[in-house]
Design a protein around this motif. Structure first.
Motif, PDB file in Angstrom:
ATOM      1  N   UNK A  69      18.376   5.062 -93.914  1.00 21.87           N
ATOM      2  CA  UNK A  69      17.678   4.396 -95.004  1.00 21.87           C
ATOM      3  C   UNK A  69      18.616   4.103 -96.154  1.00 21.87           C
ATOM      4  N   UNK A  70      18.235   3.109 -96.919  1.00 23.42           N
ATOM      5  CA  UNK A  70      19.009   2.749 -98.109  1.00 23.42           C
ATOM      6  C   UNK A  70      18.382   3.453 -99.309  1.00 23.42           C
ATOM      7  N   UNK A  79      23.603   4.114 -97.990  1.00 21.51           N
ATOM      8  CA  UNK A  79      22.802   4.382 -96.805  1.00 21.51           C
ATOM      9  C   UNK A  79      23.003   5.832 -96.397  1.00 21.51           C
ATOM     10  N   UNK A  80      21.910   6.484 -96.042  1.00 17.84           N
ATOM     11  CA  UNK A  80      22.003   7.870 -95.575  1.00 17.84           C
ATOM     12  C   UNK A  80      21.427   7.972 -94.170  1.00 17.84           C
ATOM     13  N   UNK A  81      21.869   8.992 -93.458  1.00 16.39           N
ATOM     14  CA  UNK A  81      21.373   9.308 -92.117  1.00 16.39           C
ATOM     15  C   UNK A  81      20.634  10.640 -92.209  1.00 16.39           C
ATOM     16  N   UNK A  82      19.472  10.694 -91.587  1.00 15.15           N
ATOM     17  CA  UNK A  82      18.664  11.909 -91.631  1.00 15.15           C
ATOM     18  C   UNK A  82      18.144  12.242 -90.244  1.00 15.15           C
ATOM     19  N   UNK A  83      17.914  13.545 -90.039  1.00 14.32           N
ATOM     20  CA  UNK A  83      17.402  14.029 -88.762  1.00 14.32           C
ATOM     21  C   UNK A  83      16.109  14.800 -89.003  1.00 14.32           C
ATOM     22  N   UNK A  93       5.904  17.503 -91.962  1.00 17.68           N
ATOM     23  CA  UNK A  93       6.964  16.608 -91.497  1.00 17.68           C
ATOM     24  C   UNK A  93       8.176  16.852 -92.386  1.00 17.68           C
ATOM     25  N   UNK A  94       9.314  17.196 -91.777  1.00 21.19           N
ATOM     26  CA  UNK A  94      10.506  17.476 -92.559  1.00 21.19           C
ATOM     27  C   UNK A  94      11.742  16.872 -91.934  1.00 21.19           C
ATOM     28  N   UNK A  95      12.713  16.580 -92.778  1.00 23.85           N
ATOM     29  CA  UNK A  95      13.980  16.039 -92.297  1.00 23.85           C
ATOM     30  C   UNK A  95      15.115  16.506 -93.182  1.00 23.85           C
ATOM     31  N   UNK A  96      16.321  16.443 -92.632  1.00 23.86           N
ATOM     32  CA  UNK A  96      17.514  16.860 -93.364  1.00 23.86           C
ATOM     33  C   UNK A  96      18.460  15.674 -93.446  1.00 23.86           C
ATOM     34  N   UNK A  97      18.831  15.327 -94.665  1.00 25.75           N
ATOM     35  CA  UNK A  97      19.818  14.271 -94.886  1.00 25.75           C
ATOM     36  C   UNK A  97      21.168  14.808 -94.430  1.00 25.75           C
ATOM     37  N   UNK A  98      21.780  14.102 -93.502  1.00 23.11           N
ATOM     38  CA  UNK A  98      23.048  14.539 -92.932  1.00 23.11           C
ATOM     39  C   UNK A  98      22.895  15.269 -91.612  1.00 23.11           C
ATOM     40  N   UNK A 104      22.687  18.163 -96.093  1.00 17.51           N
ATOM     41  CA  UNK A 104      22.935  18.384 -97.511  1.00 17.51           C
ATOM     42  C   UNK A 104      21.643  18.581 -98.307  1.00 17.51           C
ATOM     43  N   UNK A 105      20.572  17.882 -97.890  1.00 15.62           N
ATOM     44  CA  UNK A 105      19.286  17.973 -98.585  1.00 15.62           C
ATOM     45  C   UNK A 105      18.170  18.070 -97.553  1.00 15.62           C
ATOM     46  N   UNK A 106      17.229  18.959 -97.801  1.00 19.13           N
ATOM     47  CA  UNK A 106      16.057  19.116 -96.936  1.00 19.13           C
ATOM     48  C   UNK A 106      14.839  18.565 -97.671  1.00 19.13           C
TER      49      UNK A 106
END
Length: 166
Positions: A69-70, A79-83, A93-98, A104-106
């Motif tokens: 996402x931007x 732009x970051x990638x999250x999982x 619903x949760x995701x972690x940036x990186x 780096x961020x939850x």
């Protein structure tokens, strides 16, 4: 003896100090709210800081899936990638940036039924300190303040959107 000041490097800081949770009630069932927040491409409807969010090809709202996402803040765009690290339909619903391994961020959305609607809780917390987020306590405090305002705006916009769509 050293002391941490507003402008001192963050080596002595604890990432756990940079977290918050905000909540609101929405007039919708948890299952519907989950469908909305887990469809990451919809976040731009509510978030003032994110757009152009999309799952990777053949991915979706399940644990281990990735999306990009931007983001915008202070005139910067990246732009970051999250999982996705939590996908409990109707509940959380949760995701972690990186990514889960070295993120780096939850971010987490938690949904609790209340009356005819849902208490929607959105949490943000740093998992580790990284210069990309800032190099001082003042930088990280400013980031947390910005993200708090963003989450509050997102929750209000989500509640208003749900009220209008019903």
């Amino acid at each position: 003896m050293s002391t941490t000041t507003e402008n001192a490097p963050f080596e002595g800081l604890d990432a756990a100090d940079f977290a918050f949770t905000r909540r609101t009630w929405v007039d919708a069932a948890p299952a519907l709210v989950y469908e909305l927040v887990s469809e990451v491409s919809a976040i731009s409807r509510w978030s003032p800081d994110a757009d152009d969010v999309a799952f990777d090809p053949d991915a979706g709202p399940w644990g281990g899936a990735w999306f990009s996402g931007r983001n915008r803040r202070n005139g910067e765009v990246w732009t970051s990638r999250s999982q996705i690290v939590r996908a409990d339909p109707g509940t959380a619903f949760g995701f972690v940036v990186g990514g889960a391994e070295n993120g780096i961020v939850h971010w987490e959305w938690t949904l609790t039924p209340q009356g005819r609607g849902t208490v929607v809780q959105q949490s943000w917390r740093l998992l580790r300190l990284d210069p990309v987020l800032g190099a001082t306590r003042a930088d990280l405090d400013a980031l947390r303040r910005h993200m708090t305002v963003s989450v509050e705006s997102t929750l209000v916009a989500l509640a208003e959107w749900l009220a209008e769509e019903r």
